[in-house]
Design a protein around this motif. Structure first.
Motif, PDB file in Angstrom:
ATOM      1  N   THR A 101      13.106 -13.198  17.240  1.00  0.00           N
ATOM      2  CA  THR A 101      13.222 -12.589  16.013  1.00  0.00           C
ATOM      3  C   THR A 101      12.188 -13.266  14.862  1.00  0.00           C
ATOM      4  O   THR A 101      11.795 -12.771  14.090  1.00  0.00           O
TER       5      THR A 101
ATOM      6  N   ALA B 196      15.674  -8.328   6.149  1.00  0.00           N
ATOM      7  CA  ALA B 196      16.798  -8.923   6.886  1.00  0.00           C
ATOM      8  C   ALA B 196      17.277  -7.562   7.663  1.00  0.00           C
ATOM      9  O   ALA B 196      17.830  -7.773   8.932  1.00  0.00           O
ATOM     10  N   SER B 197      17.264  -6.319   7.401  1.00  0.00           N
ATOM     11  CA  SER B 197      17.705  -5.200   8.288  1.00  0.00           C
ATOM     12  C   SER B 197      16.680  -5.248   9.352  1.00  0.00           C
ATOM     13  O   SER B 197      17.313  -5.066  10.501  1.00  0.00           O
TER      14      SER B 197
ATOM     15  N   CYS C 203      17.782  -8.222  11.861  1.00  0.00           N
ATOM     16  CA  CYS C 203      18.868  -7.946  12.450  1.00  0.00           C
ATOM     17  C   CYS C 203      18.843  -6.906  13.468  1.00  0.00           C
ATOM     18  O   CYS C 203      19.349  -6.896  14.855  1.00  0.00           O
TER      19      CYS C 203
ATOM     20  N   LEU D 198      16.757  -8.742  16.266  1.00  0.00           N
ATOM     21  CA  LEU D 198      17.630  -9.575  17.189  1.00  0.00           C
ATOM     22  C   LEU D 198      18.608  -8.887  18.246  1.00  0.00           C
ATOM     23  O   LEU D 198      18.874  -9.209  19.184  1.00  0.00           O
ATOM     24  N   LEU D 199      19.246  -7.604  17.712  1.00  0.00           N
ATOM     25  CA  LEU D 199      19.962  -6.875  18.446  1.00  0.00           C
ATOM     26  C   LEU D 199      19.172  -6.369  19.824  1.00  0.00           C
ATOM     27  O   LEU D 199      19.383  -6.439  21.045  1.00  0.00           O
TER      28      LEU D 199
ATOM     29  N   LEU E 163      26.191  -7.463  16.012  1.00  0.00           N
ATOM     30  CA  LEU E 163      24.961  -7.512  15.416  1.00  0.00           C
ATOM     31  C   LEU E 163      24.825  -5.965  14.994  1.00  0.00           C
ATOM     32  O   LEU E 163      24.060  -5.912  13.975  1.00  0.00           O
ATOM     33  N   TYR E 164      24.891  -5.023  15.383  1.00  0.00           N
ATOM     34  CA  TYR E 164      24.640  -3.552  15.173  1.00  0.00           C
ATOM     35  C   TYR E 164      25.683  -3.445  13.790  1.00  0.00           C
ATOM     36  O   TYR E 164      24.881  -2.795  12.795  1.00  0.00           O
TER      37      TYR E 164
ATOM     38  N   LEU F  53      26.396  -5.767  11.684  1.00  0.00           N
ATOM     39  CA  LEU F  53      25.697  -6.668  10.838  1.00  0.00           C
ATOM     40  C   LEU F  53      24.496  -6.072  10.187  1.00  0.00           C
ATOM     41  O   LEU F  53      24.199  -5.927   9.084  1.00  0.00           O
ATOM     42  N   HIS F  54      23.776  -5.369  11.060  1.00  0.00           N
ATOM     43  CA  HIS F  54      22.581  -4.510  10.624  1.00  0.00           C
ATOM     44  C   HIS F  54      22.952  -3.519   9.785  1.00  0.00           C
ATOM     45  O   HIS F  54      22.265  -3.307   8.716  1.00  0.00           O
TER      46      HIS F  54
ATOM     47  N   VAL G  40      23.897  -5.042   6.298  1.00  0.00           N
ATOM     48  CA  VAL G  40      22.593  -5.341   5.656  1.00  0.00           C
ATOM     49  C   VAL G  40      22.035  -4.248   5.056  1.00  0.00           C
ATOM     50  O   VAL G  40      21.608  -4.060   3.958  1.00  0.00           O
TER      51      VAL G  40
END
Length: 272
Positions: A66, A193-194, A197, A200-201, A252-253, A255-256, A259
């Motif tokens: 990421t 940031a989106s 995230c 990263l997922l 993580l989803y 969080l996405h 954001v």
């Protein structure tokens, strides 16, 4: 009542094709080999060194990939958005095409280029390039494949920046680096940031690249699920690892989405 009737078919599809398998996996994770139900499977898996190594490897690769995607994706998006060159639009369209490719294609391309029988080893001599079948090979393949997932939101955010705002900052004597640091990146931060995230997922759940590259000792959570279920036929342990992976993916989803929602709300306030 009519609305409820319209909702029944999609809800039924979700329950049958998604809810039931997930519930079955969750239930199976608590069933021991002797048929008893309890936390024995969870204890055996969570305290095992194999699971802890896989969890650490998964987190390390996902975070590193990421970070690499952010650096490379933002740089390429800045070049395309603010340093126009012939073919910039074609490159932007190519980014959209890459998003539709399956991930194993990048692993296949890396094998042709950097594998033991690849192009570089054929030119430089056998054994000269030997990083592909290692964590570094998986990391570089993930960066190469998932960078467009950062580039696309970055390009969208940069395209929304008012040109007058940049001109005013430059006319006040701000250097290009200062304009980038204090004007461009802060406005694009929610989109970046989106994208980070989401990347990263996706990197945490990546399976095709790791499996196709065949890197030695690179066992991530998805690979551990595959090994437990297909190789050793330890279905309860595979279900435990799968549930852990699903929980991390759901977090993580969420969080996405959070954001993304904050970024959309900020954009609406700025527009108003």
């Amino acid at each position: 009542m009519r609305r409820l009737l319209w909702l029944l078919p999609p809800v039924a599809v979700l329950v049958v094709f998604f809810g039931y398998p997930l519930a079955l996996v969750l239930h199976q994770s608590f069933v021991a080999d002797d048929g008893s139900v309890g936390l024995a499977n969870w204890h055996d898996v969570l305290v095992s060194a194999e699971f802890q190594r896989a969890l650490g490897r998964t987190a390390l690769l996902a975070v590193a990939a990421t970070a690499g995607c952010l650096v490379l994706g933002v740089f390429l998006a800045l070049v395309i958005a603010f340093a126009p060159f012939p073919g910039a639009r074609a490159v932007s369209r190519l980014v959209d095409v890459v998003l539709a490719f399956p991930s194993f294609l990048i692993a296949l391309a890396f094998t042709f280029l950097y594998g033991s029988a690849g192009v570089l080893n054929a030119v430089l001599g056998s054994g000269s390039v030997d990083f592909l079948y290692s964590p570094w090979g998986v990391l570089l393949a993930e960066i190469a494949f998932y960078t467009p997932f950062v580039m696309r939101p970055a390009l969208a955010a940069f395209s929304q920046l008012p040109g007058a705002q940049l001109d005013v900052a430059a006319s006040l004597g701000a250097s290009p680096w200062r304009v980038l640091r204090q004007v461009v990146l802060p406005d694009a931060l929610p989109a970046l940031a989106s994208g980070a995230c989401l990347t990263l997922l996706l990197c945490m759940n990546e399976f095709g690249i790791v499996l196709f590259v065949g890197a030695k000792d690179v066992i991530t959570l998805p690979m551990l699920v595959y090994t437990k279920a297909i190789v050793t036929f330890d279905y309860p342990a595979a279900c435990v690892v799968a549930v852990v992976n699903v929980v991390f993916s759901g977090a993580l989803y969420a969080l996405h989405r959070w954001v993304f929602a904050k970024g959309a709300g900020r954009a609406a306030v700025d527009a108003a």
